[in-house]
Design an enzyme around this catalytic site. Sequence first.
Site, short mmCIF file in Angstrom:
data_model
loop_
_atom_site.label_atom_id
_atom_site.label_comp_id
_atom_site.label_asym_id
_atom_site.label_seq_id
_atom_site.Cartn_x
_atom_site.Cartn_y
_atom_site.Cartn_z
N GLY A 97 15.02 95.72 38.95
CA GLY A 97 16.28 95.08 39.30
C GLY A 97 16.77 95.45 40.68
CD GLU B 268 1.41 78.31 64.76
OE1 GLU B 268 0.22 78.27 65.06
OE2 GLU B 268 2.31 77.85 65.47
#
Lengths: 653, 653
Positions: A412, A435
């Site tokens: 968490g 790219e």
Amino acid sequence: MVNDDTSTGPSGYVQPRIDVPALTALLDGEYAEIRDLVRTNLAAHASVLDEADELGVDAFRERVREVVVEMAATGQTGMGFPPEYGGGGDVGASIAAFETLAFGDLSVLVKVGVQFGLFGGAILQLGTERHHDAYLPDLVTGKLMGCFAMTETGHGSNVQALGTVATYDPRSQEFVVTTHGEQARKDYIGNAARHGEVAVVFAQLEVGGRSEGVHALVVPVRVGGEPAPGVRIEDDGRKMGLNGVDNGRIHFDGVRVPREALLNRFADVTPEGVYASPIAHPNRRFFTMLGTLVQGRVSVGGAGVNAAKVALTIATRYADRRRQFEAASGAQEQLLLDYGLHQRRLLPLIARTYALHFAQDVVRGQLHEVFSGPGTDDQARRRLESRAAGTKALGTWHATRTIQECREACGGAGYLSVNRFAALKSDSDIFTTFEGDNHVLLQLVAKGLLTDYASDFEDLDQLGMVRHVAGLAVETVLEKTSAHKLLERVRDLLPGGDEWDQEAGLLDSDYQLAMVRHREEHMLAGAARRLKRGVDQKRDPGTVFSQVQDHVIAVARAHVERLVLEAFVEKVRGLPEGGEKVALGLLCDLFALSTIEADRAWFMEHGRLTVQRSKAISREVNDLCRKIRPLAVDLVDAWGVPPEMLRAPDLAG
Amino acid sequence: MVNDDTSTGPSGYVQPRIDVPALTALLDGEYAEIRDLVRTNLAAHASVLDEADELGVDAFRERVREVVVEMAATGQTGMGFPPEYGGGGDVGASIAAFETLAFGDLSVLVKVGVQFGLFGGAILQLGTERHHDAYLPDLVTGKLMGCFAMTETGHGSNVQALGTVATYDPRSQEFVVTTHGEQARKDYIGNAARHGEVAVVFAQLEVGGRSEGVHALVVPVRVGGEPAPGVRIEDDGRKMGLNGVDNGRIHFDGVRVPREALLNRFADVTPEGVYASPIAHPNRRFFTMLGTLVQGRVSVGGAGVNAAKVALTIATRYADRRRQFEAASGAQEQLLLDYGLHQRRLLPLIARTYALHFAQDVVRGQLHEVFSGPGTDDQARRRLESRAAGTKALGTWHATRTIQECREACGGAGYLSVNRFAALKSDSDIFTTFEGDNHVLLQLVAKGLLTDYASDFEDLDQLGMVRHVAGLAVETVLEKTSAHKLLERVRDLLPGGDEWDQEAGLLDSDYQLAMVRHREEHMLAGAARRLKRGVDQKRDPGTVFSQVQDHVIAVARAHVERLVLEAFVEKVRGLPEGGEKVALGLLCDLFALSTIEADRAWFMEHGRLTVQRSKAISREVNDLCRKIRPLAVDLVDAWGVPPEMLRAPDLAG
């Protein structure tokens, strides 16, 4: 920082000591100085990590521009430009600087990439002195911001099919740039929504009624902060990440630019309207132009690897502090990193990160050589382009996978924005796409291998069959495929004879190399045969390709993994004896064996791995993880991610 | 919506027609009505998807609260509560409603989960009439917001080691609740930072100087909007996603609550300070309490599967519209979904989504039965808990993986926030961690299997050896392991004799089932033997477990995949003849074979797959993909994701 846990295990194994600063120096290599400058700059601007959360999109875009300009003033971002224009004249250093920048906020990284890599790179590589004089001085300081306007809404990977048209008007000696339809608008263009004043626009050049293919022109897109006449700009709006970069869409409605706006290094148009290029063949010309922009791929691949380092640094330190369950009733809870599963989750990723780091050194070195030398060696350029495409794909997928695994490994706490994972994950997600989409790039790699295989690149090119990466020139690529040749090559790969691979030690790097070399050769020959068979049966080439496509992608992946392992093995072999060599040797073994293990089904299917040996490899991987575990924190610390960039005090300590 | 491309291929294969509304009805099943209510509510509140981007954290939290309360007014969120408190009295329907809510904004989903599932569920399941009367009426309408305060900064998975203490003070007949140190503060608690007025707090109960283990109490945390006396609340701040949920940290400094605050269904303290429980053994008591909260895991697993449906709907429709490269020179560009690789990327994920959907039907049905009946069947409860843990892990990992693949398959457009991927990805990321970390859950599943294997659960429990999931009771779990028993069971799995698995048709679902059943049995026996050997050799149990841990996780995964395949096969077998049955049959085959293919190395290593057959499975997977490709859009449309939830007009059309 030296690990003092040296101990001799029951098997006589002596745990190596790592001198962390020495390992950092080894990793930074010849670019230690520029990397340290970037680390200093990152620490000085560390507040941008918080501002990414705190500021709205508009304010954050301005802030990122500010940081980019301030970094530019230190020389960090201009290393790739000639000294006479305020640059550092060192291409390799410019890539190293960019890689290191990936430790920090990735909007800053990508804005730097857009401005200096894409826009600046296009002016430098496709333009001539008149463009250099006009744009480079202000570009290098960041005073003049620009766009690299290639991608269109309807065309990402298939650049040759772009819909923007630039028609030469000999009467006014101007080009007229027009967007034909919504699919042809320039899209996802960095610097477009806010800061760009000019754009390098890729368009179909029409001269005298004839289409000459895609070329690049410099087009002003803003005047006094407002869109230039005939230019319409839309904001791409909020994105998953990288919200410090102002991506947008550009439409051109008959925008006129002077004849000199054409970036004319590889082709020009006379005032009278005669098109001329030193490169006769249109495809060859197109790919030569694109090839000069290869540094973008080298940069992004390296950036992906370094983003992964940030995530691994946090997750490894966390796993070395966080306790979970008691091992036995009443005992102290165990550290996460003492669990076998946790070691399996993180340590092969650390090994692969090291491997990709050294592979990046090689491709960066090739880039530096090609772009610093006379630069006429076509074969070296093609080798570089293939290698850049492959390492970009592997490096960026590695980033996505690693960051995700590290977030999950931090539970968490990893989900809170105050730690780095939220930003790393959303900002780096697009690396696998921009790219060059990774799958398309691997097809490009495979195309090169298949054409090399047929030793027939020139012919193919003349036949115009290699235009489409995805099409893979199915009809003709394989005429010279020879099963006989294949078998000979495979035999050559097994230095100890045909059965040697069943006897060699798993930790023998010659064995590991032989395995990945064999895989590549065998897959390549198989893909070639399947393509050829389809063509021989006169089936539709598109269908044939579609059915072999996953095989083709696998070939490319196997090829790049072989290159990566070779780079790692060679690096380790060249080191002086000592703790670092031993530690990197363990990592190299772990990378090699976990790579083979991940594809062990293939090796078994193709007779290169017995069931017993396959199981032995899995055991060895576990064993290597246990050996590397005590070194893990040193290994991530050696990457030298500035502590300010971890932004995870609760996790990383 | 009916597919009209019915055609007979060269092999006599007739492509099925799918009646999309009929398939939707089949998928929605008995809960069609509540699912449609949720769909209507989602469409009515569709603006929340935009608001998630547009509003700041504070405003968005308020907006999400508002939406939750409005949805509560339709009865949608209260299906699991008794009618006398304003609920619908139908546990299964409450899960179905929650699953469907996952088509929409996930902050709304998680806020609903926190309020009605966790907070409401704890009051309902752990409390008694006095708590029901006091809290349920206002809780069900959303007027009273509450927290489920279990997790602490230092303790997530190891709940039994929580550091918060509730000490009974017989003089005042109160409990005194105290946070001992920073590691014991409650953390990541939904509704804590802003809206919660009361919290169900899990704490070590101390009565008369004796610790009775973890119990739950209702503690007011806010009075008139301000933290209650002795309560300190911090905001967890911005998160990767789910920013409409106000997670926070809570510290208690000697907070006094009356004796009646103890949720006393399973244990109580008399006014004089005598602790009593109908469940004598502390561990059994603890796990009984936790077991009543199993609906949270069932809910999250189903939500993960439905979040994946949203991503797949967008990516599949996009792939059926987007063109990329020309197949041959001059030809029209091919649709993405006609590429073999793209089919390989998306179609097995669609098949797995269907499989997990039907597996979710089973676990939801078990939950409904256990919680609607008299509920005293311990074995049914344990089966449910194990199954819920396993499907939660597989369903949420599937969501993470699928959403990522779909984003990449939509290229740059997938990165813009205007489409759903950004939100889906960042919001769903934590699903793999909350309601039980997936790896810990799989260990829970494995523990159940290993103890069943030893047929010795009761004994183990009395020995106090099953307390720690991670510890897995290494010392004693395996005494009854019998290799002989294993072999008999394996033989039973192969209905056609010992060699049958080498001859059966790949598309014979009995063969597919035998394969995954065999894998599970074999892995289980192997893990058991390895654990036993370690213990027999008197090695440290923690070390033994650590080294077998990845094997243990693999056992659990194999077990859950077997359950999932069984659910899918059974569903398909029970359908009337027709296009839907044929189509689901193809999907079921694709799920089964791609699952076997993904683990084919294991099958080869363990003699259940020859090299030839392994390759044949890969070919069959490709073939199934080609057959399913024309059905793909119908198959995703049948999930009935409301068009407003796709939020991707440019992608999905």
